[in-house]
Design an enzyme around this catalytic site. Structure first.
Site, PDB file in Angstrom:
ATOM      1  N   GLY A  18       5.012   5.158 -11.737  1.00  0.00           N
ATOM      2  CA  GLY A  18       6.057   4.370 -11.067  1.00  0.00           C
ATOM      3  C   GLY A  18       5.589   3.458  -9.956  1.00  0.00           C
ATOM      4  N   SER A  19       4.329   3.012 -10.002  1.00  0.00           N
ATOM      5  CA  SER A  19       3.878   2.137  -8.904  1.00  0.00           C
ATOM      6  C   SER A  19       4.556   0.766  -8.973  1.00  0.00           C
ATOM      7  CB  SER A  19       2.351   1.998  -8.894  1.00  0.00           C
ATOM      8  OG  SER A  19       1.904   1.222  -9.977  1.00  0.00           O
ATOM      9  N   ASN A  20       4.875   0.279 -10.169  1.00  0.00           N
ATOM     10  CA  ASN A  20       5.601  -0.995 -10.257  1.00  0.00           C
ATOM     11  C   ASN A  20       7.026  -0.851  -9.732  1.00  0.00           C
ATOM     12  OD1 ASN A  20       4.117  -3.367 -11.544  1.00  0.00           O
ATOM     13  ND2 ASN A  20       3.470  -1.658 -12.834  1.00  0.00           N
ATOM     14  N   ASN A 114      10.000  -6.474 -19.127  1.00  0.00           N
ATOM     15  CA  ASN A 114       8.910  -5.502 -19.193  1.00  0.00           C
ATOM     16  C   ASN A 114       7.653  -6.115 -18.587  1.00  0.00           C
ATOM     17  OD1 ASN A 114       7.490  -3.117 -20.079  1.00  0.00           O
ATOM     18  ND2 ASN A 114       6.618  -4.332 -21.747  1.00  0.00           N
ATOM     19  N   HIS A 116       3.359  -5.789 -18.896  1.00  0.00           N
ATOM     20  CA  HIS A 116       2.303  -5.248 -19.758  1.00  0.00           C
ATOM     21  C   HIS A 116       0.942  -5.657 -19.190  1.00  0.00           C
ATOM     22  CE1 HIS A 116       0.578  -3.654 -23.418  1.00  0.00           C
ATOM     23  NE2 HIS A 116      -0.209  -4.720 -23.449  1.00  0.00           N
TER      24      HIS A 116
HETATM   25  C1  GAR Z   1       1.359  -0.464 -15.819  1.00  0.00           C
HETATM   26  O1  GAR Z   1       0.013  -0.883 -15.844  1.00  0.00           O
HETATM   27  C2  GAR Z   1       2.169  -1.214 -16.850  1.00  0.00           C
HETATM   28  O2  GAR Z   1       1.768  -2.546 -17.002  1.00  0.00           O
HETATM   29  C3  GAR Z   1       1.863  -0.411 -18.088  1.00  0.00           C
HETATM   30  O3  GAR Z   1       1.873   0.923 -17.664  1.00  0.00           O
HETATM   31  C4  GAR Z   1       1.478   0.979 -16.296  1.00  0.00           C
HETATM   32  C5  GAR Z   1       2.530   1.737 -15.528  1.00  0.00           C
HETATM   33  O4  GAR Z   1       2.128   1.941 -14.212  1.00  0.00           O
HETATM   34  N1  GAR Z   1       2.824  -0.648 -19.110  1.00  0.00           N
HETATM   35  C6  GAR Z   1       2.509  -0.723 -20.398  1.00  0.00           C
HETATM   36  O5  GAR Z   1       1.399  -0.529 -20.834  1.00  0.00           O
HETATM   37  C7  GAR Z   1       3.692  -1.035 -21.313  1.00  0.00           C
HETATM   38  N2  GAR Z   1       3.250  -1.363 -22.640  1.00  0.00           N
HETATM   39  P1  GAR Z   1       3.182   2.380 -13.109  1.00  0.00           P
HETATM   40  O6  GAR Z   1       3.954   3.586 -13.706  1.00  0.00           O
HETATM   41  O7  GAR Z   1       2.341   2.789 -11.948  1.00  0.00           O
HETATM   42  O8  GAR Z   1       4.087   1.215 -12.843  1.00  0.00           O
END
Ligand code: GAR
Length: 208
Positions: A18-20, A114, A116
């Site tokens: 969940g950092s985003n 989304n 990616h």
């Molecule tokens: C992020 O790098 C995001 O871009 C990727 O998962 C990670 C989640 O990090 N998403 C994908 O690969 C989707 N196809 P987060 O939970 O720290 O935000």
């Protein structure tokens, strides 16, 4: 049109760290958005660490996960029912590692986004960093896009690039890209909620 509303209520769907999600809420708290307000968060996975961040915020955390339902479609229907009850206009996928089904797509047409960790259309799907390193490209980055029925295939809202170094591992590359993700996602959310835009064929065009 999203940007015609005075306030745009967002729901976040995640699967893990969940950092985003955190970065978007931190931008909101710093006054970066004029219209966007994150009102709720949910995870398909039980106990996703990302959910903990909502605890002391004014953000509703939906308490059921995909395992509580017989099918992914039933989980999606739960998300639609609960998030529509909270007036969600825009669904933000932030590390949500499932294909989005028809139930969500029909509920928020052109209003699911989304992020990616690659320069789409290269390296969609799982393990984007490993795919990137294996291919040997010299530049990578991240992409924010509208979600359609395909795999990371919807119209692109924004992208940022980073170099790929000969010494990179999945960890070092993902960290370099993640720093850009945390800026790019909020930048794109600000644009689609505050600027007029339209989609021509598959190109997102912003009015200046
Ligand atoms: C992020 O790098 C995001 O871009 C990727 O998962 C990670 C989640 O990090 N998403 C994908 O690969 C989707 N196809 P987060 O939970 O720290 O935000």
């Amino acid at each position: 049109m999203l940007n015609e509303k005075a306030e745009i209520r967002a729901g976040v769907l995640l699967s893990g760290r969940g950092s985003n999600f955190r970065a978007i809420v931190q931008h909101e708290q710093a006054g970066y958005f004029r219209k966007l307000r994150v009102v709720c968060v949910a995870s398909n996975k039980a106990g996703a660490p990302g959910l903990a961040f909502a605890a002391d915020k004014d953000i509703v955390c939906l308490d059921k996960c995909a395992a509580d339902f017989e099918s992914l479609a039933d989980f999606e229907q739960y998300i639609v029912t609960e998030m529509k009850r909270l007036g969600v206009d825009l669904l933000i996928l932030a590390g949500y590692m499932r294909i989005v089904g028809k139930t969500l797509l029909d509920a928020w047409p052109c209003a699911i986004v989304n992020i990616h960790p690659s320069l789409l259309p290269s390296f969609p799907g799982l393990h984007a960093h490993a795919q990137t390193l294996r291919y040997g490209v010299k530049v990578s980055g991240c992409t924010v896009h509208f979600v359609d029925a395909g795999l990371d295939s919807g119209p692109i809202i924004g992208q940022r690039t980073v170099p790929v170094l000969d010494t990179d591992t999945e960890e070092t590359l993902s960290q370099r890209i993640l720093e850009q993700e945390h800026e790019l996602y909020s930048e794109c959310l600000k644009r689609i909620t505050e600027q007029a835009w339209s989609i021509h064929e598959r190109t997102v065009v912003f009015d200046s």
